[in-house]
Design an enzyme around this catalytic site. Sequence first.
Site, PDB file in Angstrom:
ATOM      1  CB  CYS A  22     -16.930  -0.392   1.284  1.00 31.10           C
ATOM      2  SG  CYS A  22     -16.837   1.222   2.112  1.00 31.10           S
ATOM      3  CG  HIS A  36     -19.437  -1.024   4.969  1.00 28.53           C
ATOM      4  ND1 HIS A  36     -18.299  -1.376   4.272  1.00 28.53           N
ATOM      5  CD2 HIS A  36     -20.363  -1.981   4.669  1.00 28.53           C
ATOM      6  CE1 HIS A  36     -18.521  -2.495   3.614  1.00 28.53           C
ATOM      7  NE2 HIS A  36     -19.779  -2.875   3.835  1.00 28.53           N
ATOM      8  CG  ASP A  85     -21.459  -5.417   2.296  1.00 30.27           C
ATOM      9  OD1 ASP A  85     -20.800  -4.859   1.405  1.00 30.27           O
ATOM     10  OD2 ASP A  85     -21.199  -5.285   3.508  1.00 30.27           O
TER      11      ASP A  85
END
Length: 676
Positions: free
Chosen positions: A427, A471, A487
């Site tokens: 991520c 994350h 995202d």
Amino acid sequence: MSFLHKVWPAMATRSTRPMSRAKADTLLLLFACGLVLAPHALHLPIWITGICLAMMAWRGWITFRGNRMPPRWLLLPIAVLAMGGVYFTFKTFFGQEAGVAMLVLLLTFKLLEMHAGRDLFVVVFLSFFLLLTTFFYSQTIATALLMIAAVITMLTAQLSFQYTDAVPPLRKRLRLGATIFALAVPLTVVLFVLFPRIQGPLWGMPADANAGRSGLSDNMSPGNISKLALSGDVAFRVKFIDPISDNSKLYWRGIVLDQYDGRTWTKRPSRNQTNQQIMWTPRGTSVRYQVTQEPNMRRWLFALELPEAAPLLPNNRTSMTPDFQLISERPISTRVRYDVTSYLDYELQANESPASLKNWLLLPAGYNPNTLTFAAELRKESIDDLAAVNAVLQFFRREKFSYTLQPPLLGRNGVDEFLFATRAGFCEHYAGAFVVMMRAMNIPARVVTGYQGGQMNPVDGFMTVKQSDAHAWAEVWIANRGWIRVDPTAAVAPERIERNNDSMTAAAFGGLINMNIGADSWLRKIRFSWDAVNNGWNQWVLNYTPDRQKSLLQSLGFGNIDWRTMTALMFAIGGLLTLLIAFPLLANRKKIDPLDAAYAKLNKQMAQHGYPRQAHEGPRSYSVRLLASASELTQEQKHAIKNFLIIYEAARYRPLEKYALPDVLSKLTSLLKKSR
């Protein structure tokens, strides 16, 4: 001959024929010490653990072989070198780490230097003290159970050395040790519940007491967060007051990063940022919940986007920055619980001025030229900022990007290599590259790190957010809409957002560690049950704060109780409980015959001289052996012993009138004094 040479020959330096009982008792003591020392092997340097193992093995070998103890001239240099190693390792003899290391070494060396009864008690009491230090590092249920086993075993070892005559079987001695422990439990519970609590940790420790905590860092570079994905440690637990059903909306906001040097994202220092006015508009309904956050030695707190206000912490001021980062005045060094209200739908700073957004557009010069060129091309093809955002997301979806915990290493132009060569990352790779492209398109953007998702435990209703849920995502500023969450990881691996990261971690390793096998799996149920037990332990034992103590007492009908009333109540209930425990023990105590009591005193005196009575010996045979072999006794002592045993035998085994008993006891007492 000394007492130890007779009773504990394996502990004496000049013993040549160790008794089997002494071997068993010493080995039991070694086993108890092993239980005490075992947890410390997890945090002590490997060389200290190695020395302890060697010393324990050496002591065991001496016990088995019946060899002499090592001389002090051999032990002293080894001990000095070990202490020097402690100073070389920790640069001090003080503090938690160095202090515990020295105590561990002291215990193992003391086992090789036991020459008297007092040395035994030094070992036992030092072991009990080391039991407490174990809780500096771990306070889990497993640690508590191991320490209970160690306490019972150490009590059994201590009891074993107290017998001078026949020794009960090990099972009976263990039962007695467990009984002693159990007798202390009720009073311990009363003290735990009613002893006035103080804010802060149970132990007042030096600055290194909480070293080594893991969690999110205050910067982000490739590999930072992916390391946490393999950690099963709990970051925090959440108890929802208002229900929430969509796991994809669970973004736990942590640190907002705005400064990029070509490889690492950091937070630019800003003065008085908490005093700035924050313009935002909540939409929809709020979500109320309670967070129990584990210690991480950082100042930030976690909440769902977006929190309504900074939560309250006891003795620790909190605030919220203009970018909605929750921070505390002091690092979170203990488990904390706080209530938060968040809005999952909101409008954030929609009317910001260009001057206030300039920091969110900065990029370092001379890095990632291919990315800048590609971003410029996409910008020309986009009619507005929102279209540019979608163009980048479509690029991630269209090309063969992969989500992996083991991405290849990147060089100086890491974003270029990631976007156009490796196309494999975690991520932090996607969030960082996305923000770089947004800024290259003159769109304000920033990186947000925190946690995404969590796993609801159906047993206790708590959601557990682990370090593996760490994350990173992005926020972009769109005119008239403000900051919106984007995202980019969801464009490549949407299952990462829809589910927690456990399944993604398992997939990355071929499913070998996947624990989510079937909703009705017995393994899954056991895991949830154990997690619920651990959470209950954390909530009610480790996090038994003054507020929770007062709440519990109020629920029991004590009203708004202060510390004075609580102390009086503690002594009252504790005293009553002590009487209830002691009365049956005293009532059932065996009444000792006064003749037998006098006889026992003589046996004890002779044992101190090195001549304990054997289990098979009666008064007459014992008298014959004492008079024949006790050469160190004077004639007056022997005469007193002989007369004592004759009178005792006559009084014990012949009918004795009650009126004669006082005279007999008086004579025996007089002879006892002469036999010393």
